[in-house]
Enzyme design. Structure first.
Site, PDB file in Angstrom:
ATOM      1  N   CYS A 140      -1.860  -2.731   7.461  1.00 55.99           N
ATOM      2  CA  CYS A 140      -1.866  -3.565   6.362  1.00 55.99           C
ATOM      3  C   CYS A 140      -0.637  -4.298   6.515  1.00 55.99           C
ATOM      4  CB  CYS A 140      -2.148  -2.884   5.175  1.00 55.99           C
ATOM      5  SG  CYS A 140      -3.959  -2.320   5.247  1.00 55.99           S
TER       6      CYS A 140
ATOM      7  N   HIS B  55     -17.542   2.945   0.685  1.00 57.81           N
ATOM      8  CA  HIS B  55     -17.112   1.608   1.157  1.00 57.81           C
ATOM      9  C   HIS B  55     -17.394   1.610   2.854  1.00 57.81           C
ATOM     10  CE1 HIS B  55     -14.195  -1.389   2.787  1.00 57.81           C
ATOM     11  NE2 HIS B  55     -14.651  -1.830   1.772  1.00 57.81           N
TER      12      HIS B  55
ATOM     13  N   ASP C  95       0.797  -1.459  -0.079  1.00 62.43           N
ATOM     14  CA  ASP C  95       0.048  -0.154   0.094  1.00 62.43           C
ATOM     15  C   ASP C  95       0.792   1.197  -0.021  1.00 62.43           C
ATOM     16  OD1 ASP C  95      -1.914  -2.065   0.284  1.00 62.43           O
ATOM     17  OD2 ASP C  95      -2.830  -1.206   2.086  1.00 62.43           O
TER      18      ASP C  95
ATOM     19  N   LYS D  14      -7.305  -4.937  -2.829  1.00 60.57           N
ATOM     20  CA  LYS D  14      -7.795  -5.235  -1.828  1.00 60.57           C
ATOM     21  C   LYS D  14      -8.876  -4.473  -1.093  1.00 60.57           C
ATOM     22  CE  LYS D  14      -4.002  -4.326   1.158  1.00 60.57           C
ATOM     23  NZ  LYS D  14      -4.864  -3.312   1.910  1.00 60.57           N
TER      24      LYS D  14
HETATM   25  C1  VGL Z   1      -4.577   0.610   5.871  1.00 64.31           C
HETATM   26  C2  VGL Z   1      -6.356   1.339   7.059  1.00 64.31           C
HETATM   27  C3  VGL Z   1      -7.355   1.554   6.205  1.00 64.31           C
HETATM   28  C4  VGL Z   1      -3.244   0.324   5.447  1.00 64.31           C
HETATM   29  C5  VGL Z   1      -5.637   0.652   4.654  1.00 64.31           C
HETATM   30  O1  VGL Z   1      -2.813   0.199   4.359  1.00 64.31           O
HETATM   31  O2  VGL Z   1      -2.515  -0.045   6.545  1.00 64.31           O
HETATM   32  N1  VGL Z   1      -5.102   1.278   7.014  1.00 64.31           N
HETATM   33  N2  VGL Z   1      -6.811   0.957   4.988  1.00 64.31           N
END
Ligand code: VGL
Ligand code: ZN
Length: 212
Positions: free
Chosen positions: A162, A63, A19, A117
């Site tokens: 994540c 979402h 991410d 995801k």
């Molecule tokens: C993430 C919170 C919500 C991350 C993704 O990539 O850690 N954290 N969505």
């Protein structure tokens, strides 16, 4: 054993880059402090691996993990979902938005596959392996299995969400897992960083500051 004795450029090792997207970097919708500082270390790491996979948080608008989808609930509060507790976030990483794009300086060319995801409205997915019900696979396990990959190295954002969820699932699935902390940054919500580091240690995950 010196870390450099572990040969990352072997075909049974994979770097999993989590991410590294604009919304998790300074100025983004869910900015992680110093999130952009992972980009250069990751670009360097990529050169040491013969297998590289990226993940991309990839939510539809409205979402169910967005606080804006729950009347009266502020960001960073939590709700009960059918699959368990879910932290509510500011709207972030909306499919095809600039915030969902990879950081412009991230070298994405070597990515062999990109796992998206969190694309289903009703369920979030922190982990690169399973959605937040802990059960619905993303397909990454199968991809790694057919490549006969045994060792996973993780870097990216955020250490305590994540990255940690992905590392813990990878360890549970039987991979040898290393998290390269200098190439990660954390959200650290209510002590989440210390909690997740302890959890990873307990699960036998190797936590290293640097990969040299
Ligand atoms: C993430 C919170 C919500 C991350 C993704 O990539 O850690 N954290 N969505
Ligand atoms: Zn998300």
């Amino acid at each position: 054993m010196k870390l450099r004795d572990i040969s990352s450029n072997e075909s049974n090792s994979c770097l999993l880059v989590i991410d590294v997207q604009n919304d998790f970097c300074p100025g983004g919708a869910l900015a992680v402090m110093h999130g952009d500082q992972v980009v250069q270390p990751i670009n360097k790491l990529i050169g040491s691996f013969s297998n590289v996979v990226f993940t991309q948080d990839w939510h539809p608008a409205s979402h169910s993990s967005f606080a804006s989808s729950h009347k009266g609930k502020p960001p960073f509060s939590s709700v009960k979902m059918p699959y368990g507790d879910q932290t509510l976030w500011p709207d972030h990483c909306i499919q095809n938005s600039p915030g969902a794009a990879f950081h412009p300086e991230l070298n994405t060319a070597p990515a062999q596959t990109i796992i998206r995801k969190g694309y289903r409205h009703e369920i979030d997915s922190y982990s690169a392996f399973f959605e937040n019900d802990g059960n619905t696979p993303t397909g990454l396990e199968g991809w790694l299995a057919t490549k006969q990959i045994k060792n996973i190295y993780l870097a990216g954002l955020a250490t305590d969400y994540c990255v940690a969820y992905s590392a813990l699932d990878a360890a549970r699935l039987g991979f040898t897992v290393t998290v390269i902390l200098s190439a990660c940054r954390a959200i650290d919500l209510d002590g989440s960083l210390a909690r997740q580091l302890a959890k990873m240690k307990n699960a036998g995950i190797i936590l290293v500051e640097k990969f040299t």
